[in-house]
Design a protein around this motif. Structure first.
Motif, PDB file in Angstrom:
ATOM      1  N   GLN A  27      -0.920 -34.810 -10.050  1.00 33.81           N
ATOM      2  CA  GLN A  27      -0.209 -35.767  -9.198  1.00 33.81           C
ATOM      3  C   GLN A  27      -0.045 -37.130  -9.864  1.00 33.81           C
ATOM      4  OE1 GLN A  27      -2.756 -35.659  -5.729  1.00 33.81           O
ATOM      5  NE2 GLN A  27      -1.367 -34.290  -4.623  1.00 33.81           N
ATOM      6  N   ASN A  28       1.165 -37.629  -9.830  1.00 30.88           N
ATOM      7  CA  ASN A  28       1.482 -39.017 -10.176  1.00 30.88           C
ATOM      8  C   ASN A  28       2.572 -39.443  -9.200  1.00 30.88           C
ATOM      9  OD1 ASN A  28       0.814 -37.605 -13.029  1.00 30.88           O
ATOM     10  ND2 ASN A  28       0.108 -39.725 -13.057  1.00 30.88           N
ATOM     11  N   PHE A  29       2.248 -40.327  -8.276  1.00 33.51           N
ATOM     12  CA  PHE A  29       3.174 -40.670  -7.202  1.00 33.51           C
ATOM     13  C   PHE A  29       4.210 -41.697  -7.671  1.00 33.51           C
ATOM     14  CE2 PHE A  29      -0.631 -39.810  -4.230  1.00 33.51           C
ATOM     15  CZ  PHE A  29      -0.337 -38.458  -4.202  1.00 33.51           C
ATOM     16  N   LEU A  30       5.460 -41.457  -7.292  1.00 34.48           N
ATOM     17  CA  LEU A  30       6.567 -42.363  -7.576  1.00 34.48           C
ATOM     18  C   LEU A  30       6.822 -43.171  -6.308  1.00 34.48           C
ATOM     19  CD1 LEU A  30       8.526 -42.932  -9.908  1.00 34.48           C
ATOM     20  CD2 LEU A  30      10.041 -41.190  -8.960  1.00 34.48           C
ATOM     21  N   PRO A 124       4.777 -31.346 -10.438  1.00 38.37           N
ATOM     22  CA  PRO A 124       3.428 -31.589 -10.947  1.00 38.37           C
ATOM     23  C   PRO A 124       3.350 -31.170 -12.420  1.00 38.37           C
ATOM     24  CG  PRO A 124       3.362 -30.472  -8.819  1.00 38.37           C
ATOM     25  CD  PRO A 124       4.788 -30.456  -9.260  1.00 38.37           C
ATOM     26  N   TYR A 125       2.766 -32.012 -13.251  1.00 42.82           N
ATOM     27  CA  TYR A 125       2.735 -31.739 -14.695  1.00 42.82           C
ATOM     28  C   TYR A 125       2.127 -30.380 -15.032  1.00 42.82           C
ATOM     29  CZ  TYR A 125       4.036 -36.546 -15.968  1.00 42.82           C
ATOM     30  OH  TYR A 125       4.702 -37.725 -16.147  1.00 42.82           O
ATOM     31  N   ASN A 126       1.148 -29.938 -14.223  1.00 42.08           N
ATOM     32  CA  ASN A 126       0.412 -28.736 -14.610  1.00 42.08           C
ATOM     33  C   ASN A 126       1.153 -27.432 -14.312  1.00 42.08           C
ATOM     34  OD1 ASN A 126       0.165 -29.057 -11.870  1.00 42.08           O
ATOM     35  ND2 ASN A 126      -2.050 -28.806 -11.779  1.00 42.08           N
ATOM     36  N   GLN A 153       7.494 -34.437 -18.303  1.00 41.07           N
ATOM     37  CA  GLN A 153       7.104 -35.318 -19.390  1.00 41.07           C
ATOM     38  C   GLN A 153       8.283 -35.396 -20.359  1.00 41.07           C
ATOM     39  OE1 GLN A 153       3.209 -34.527 -21.157  1.00 41.07           O
ATOM     40  NE2 GLN A 153       2.649 -33.316 -19.378  1.00 41.07           N
ATOM     41  N   LYS A 154       8.487 -36.556 -20.951  1.00 38.28           N
ATOM     42  CA  LYS A 154       9.649 -36.774 -21.818  1.00 38.28           C
ATOM     43  C   LYS A 154       9.715 -35.731 -22.933  1.00 38.28           C
ATOM     44  CE  LYS A 154      11.937 -40.287 -24.652  1.00 38.28           C
ATOM     45  NZ  LYS A 154      11.809 -41.638 -25.255  1.00 38.28           N
ATOM     46  N   GLU A 155       8.576 -35.369 -23.491  1.00 37.74           N
ATOM     47  CA  GLU A 155       8.568 -34.394 -24.586  1.00 37.74           C
ATOM     48  C   GLU A 155       9.087 -33.036 -24.129  1.00 37.74           C
ATOM     49  OE1 GLU A 155       5.454 -32.195 -27.670  1.00 37.74           O
ATOM     50  OE2 GLU A 155       4.774 -33.916 -26.493  1.00 37.74           O
ATOM     51  N   VAL A 156       8.725 -32.615 -22.908  1.00 41.17           N
ATOM     52  CA  VAL A 156       9.217 -31.346 -22.375  1.00 41.17           C
ATOM     53  C   VAL A 156      10.725 -31.413 -22.153  1.00 41.17           C
ATOM     54  CG1 VAL A 156       9.083 -29.698 -20.459  1.00 41.17           C
ATOM     55  CG2 VAL A 156       7.001 -30.793 -21.319  1.00 41.17           C
ATOM     56  N   ALA A 157      11.196 -32.541 -21.613  1.00 42.37           N
ATOM     57  CA  ALA A 157      12.636 -32.726 -21.394  1.00 42.37           C
ATOM     58  C   ALA A 157      13.396 -32.624 -22.716  1.00 42.37           C
ATOM     59  CB  ALA A 157      12.893 -34.074 -20.743  1.00 42.37           C
ATOM     60  N   GLU A 158      12.847 -33.214 -23.766  1.00 45.99           N
ATOM     61  CA  GLU A 158      13.500 -33.160 -25.075  1.00 45.99           C
ATOM     62  C   GLU A 158      13.516 -31.737 -25.624  1.00 45.99           C
ATOM     63  OE1 GLU A 158      11.200 -36.113 -27.109  1.00 45.99           O
ATOM     64  OE2 GLU A 158      12.616 -37.723 -26.632  1.00 45.99           O
ATOM     65  N   ARG A 159      12.497 -30.951 -25.303  1.00 43.52           N
ATOM     66  CA  ARG A 159      12.484 -29.542 -25.728  1.00 43.52           C
ATOM     67  C   ARG A 159      13.558 -28.743 -25.006  1.00 43.52           C
ATOM     68  NH1 ARG A 159       6.760 -27.873 -24.163  1.00 43.52           N
ATOM     69  NH2 ARG A 159       7.629 -25.805 -24.513  1.00 43.52           N
ATOM     70  N   ILE A 160      13.842 -29.099 -23.762  1.00 41.14           N
ATOM     71  CA  ILE A 160      14.838 -28.372 -22.968  1.00 41.14           C
ATOM     72  C   ILE A 160      16.240 -28.545 -23.531  1.00 41.14           C
ATOM     73  CG2 ILE A 160      15.999 -28.362 -20.713  1.00 41.14           C
ATOM     74  CD1 ILE A 160      13.223 -28.935 -19.474  1.00 41.14           C
ATOM     75  N   VAL A 161      16.573 -29.754 -24.001  1.00 43.04           N
ATOM     76  CA  VAL A 161      17.944 -30.044 -24.448  1.00 43.04           C
ATOM     77  C   VAL A 161      18.090 -30.013 -25.967  1.00 43.04           C
ATOM     78  CG1 VAL A 161      18.343 -31.465 -22.403  1.00 43.04           C
ATOM     79  CG2 VAL A 161      17.578 -32.561 -24.517  1.00 43.04           C
ATOM     80  N   ALA A 162      17.038 -29.636 -26.693  1.00 47.52           N
ATOM     81  CA  ALA A 162      17.031 -29.723 -28.156  1.00 47.52           C
ATOM     82  C   ALA A 162      18.071 -28.817 -28.803  1.00 47.52           C
ATOM     83  CB  ALA A 162      15.644 -29.389 -28.686  1.00 47.52           C
ATOM     84  N   ARG A 163      18.543 -29.246 -29.964  1.00 49.40           N
ATOM     85  CA  ARG A 163      19.501 -28.487 -30.769  1.00 49.40           C
ATOM     86  C   ARG A 163      18.828 -27.993 -32.046  1.00 49.40           C
ATOM     87  NH1 ARG A 163      22.731 -27.307 -26.772  1.00 49.40           N
ATOM     88  NH2 ARG A 163      23.798 -29.105 -25.849  1.00 49.40           N
ATOM     89  N   PRO A 164      19.422 -26.972 -32.701  1.00 50.78           N
ATOM     90  CA  PRO A 164      18.845 -26.475 -33.958  1.00 50.78           C
ATOM     91  C   PRO A 164      18.643 -27.589 -34.982  1.00 50.78           C
ATOM     92  CG  PRO A 164      20.570 -25.020 -33.187  1.00 50.78           C
ATOM     93  CD  PRO A 164      20.613 -26.221 -32.298  1.00 50.78           C
ATOM     94  N   ALA A 196      -0.474 -44.559 -13.368  1.00 47.04           N
ATOM     95  CA  ALA A 196       0.432 -44.467 -14.514  1.00 47.04           C
ATOM     96  C   ALA A 196      -0.064 -43.394 -15.480  1.00 47.04           C
ATOM     97  CB  ALA A 196       0.508 -45.818 -15.225  1.00 47.04           C
ATOM     98  N   PRO A 197       0.772 -42.390 -15.790  1.00 49.56           N
ATOM     99  CA  PRO A 197       0.360 -41.380 -16.769  1.00 49.56           C
ATOM    100  C   PRO A 197       0.358 -41.980 -18.177  1.00 49.56           C
ATOM    101  CG  PRO A 197       2.649 -41.067 -16.163  1.00 49.56           C
ATOM    102  CD  PRO A 197       2.139 -42.178 -15.289  1.00 49.56           C
ATOM    103  N   LYS A 198      -0.128 -41.221 -19.128  1.00 51.66           N
ATOM    104  CA  LYS A 198      -0.181 -41.699 -20.511  1.00 51.66           C
ATOM    105  C   LYS A 198       1.122 -41.419 -21.262  1.00 51.66           C
ATOM    106  CE  LYS A 198      -5.208 -41.137 -20.858  1.00 51.66           C
ATOM    107  NZ  LYS A 198      -6.336 -40.465 -21.554  1.00 51.66           N
TER     108      LYS A 198
END
Length: 279
Positions: A27-30, A124-126, A153-164, A196-198
């Motif tokens: 949980q991280n509340f917005l 939820p991140y988990n 998490q930003k890193e996961v989002a970047e993995r979703i849209v990543a190109r070769p 605040a998450p890390k």
């Protein structure tokens, strides 16, 4: 936002119901209602849609979705402590919010939803990635949802849209882009959340395609990409050699050089390789 729905600011809601975010629940509340409304708008016009929300917490994004005109919201919340706050939101929007207390990985939501359906959630991140994969791999395509507007998490989002040929390119990018169109629509800093998450966060908007971008058997494609990216630094003739004794010939038939590595191969060529094995 509080003046629109007559409900108190989220900090007051959290204080009134003693809602301390639990790390074990991811949980991280917005708390910024202007920001939750902005996220809701990334999902497009919701007035004719049912919206599935996972992990609403104290209801910040829920309020944004309802205030932005969602026909109806189904919120699945595992943490029973949040239910009284969500009941207050439901009372402010009669007949438009249904709350289920349960685990989103176990609850059958389809019987509670009327198409068209869009999914909008600060996941939820988990469990975020696992839920995404489930939504992208139903037994029948197209799935129950029209679009997914999800925070990761930003890193996961970047993995979703990543190109070769980029660092984040891998199986997740292939899984998403095979059957959907994905783009990052919003970035959020850690201080937007309590606690605040890390890490930084990003909102990804994913729109389903009517059919996969290239023909391929999903199970075969999954097996090939798993082997290829589990040893991503190896040449494909090595990482895929267990698939077939003539792997080099099969790679070449798909237009792939046997000396190439997984991160260099496009979705189209991975699908061509999968079709070769299916044949």
């Amino acid at each position: 936002m509080a003046t629109i729905d007559g409900l108190p600011p989220l900090r007051e809601v959290i204080r009134a119901h003693d809602l301390v975010a639990k790390k074990q629940l991811g949980q991280n509340f917005l708390l910024d209602l202007n920001l939750t409304a902005k996220i809701a708008r990334q999902a497009g016009d919701l007035s004719a849609c049912d919206v599935l929300e996972v992990g609403p917490g104290p209801g910040g994004l829920t309020r944004g979705l309802l205030a932005e005109g969602a026909r109806r919201v189904l919120a699945v919340e595992k943490d029973a402590r949040c239910l009284p706050a969500l009941e207050e939101v439901a009372a402010a929007y009669p007949g438009r919010l249904e709350v289920i207390n349960g685990d989103a990985l176990e609850v059958d939501v389809l019987s509670h939803l009327t198409p068209p359906v869009r999914v909008v959630a600060n996941l939820p991140y988990n469990v975020g990635t696992e839920l995404l994969i489930r939504w992208l791999t139903p037994e029948v395509w197209p799935p129950f949802w029209e679009s997914l507007t999800l925070m990761f998490q930003k890193e996961v989002a970047e993995r979703i849209v990543a190109r070769p040929r980029t660092d984040h390119y891998g199986r997740l990018a292939l899984l998403v882009q095979w059957r959907a169109e994905a783009k990052i629509v919003l970035h959020l800093p850690p201080e937007a959340f309590t606690p605040a998450p890390k890490v930084h966060s990003s909102v990804v908007h994913i729109t389903r395609l009517a059919e996969p971008r290239f023909p391929a058997d999903g199970a075969v494609l999954s097996r090939i990409t798993a082997m290829a990216f589990n040893q991503r630094r190896k040449m494909l003739r090595s990482s895929l050699k267990a698939l077939a004794p003539d792997i080099e010939a099969r790679l070449e038939a798909a237009g792939i050089a046997p000396t190439q590595r997984a991160e260099e191969i496009s979705l189209e060529k991975f699908c061509a390789l999968a079709r070769g094995f299916s044949a």
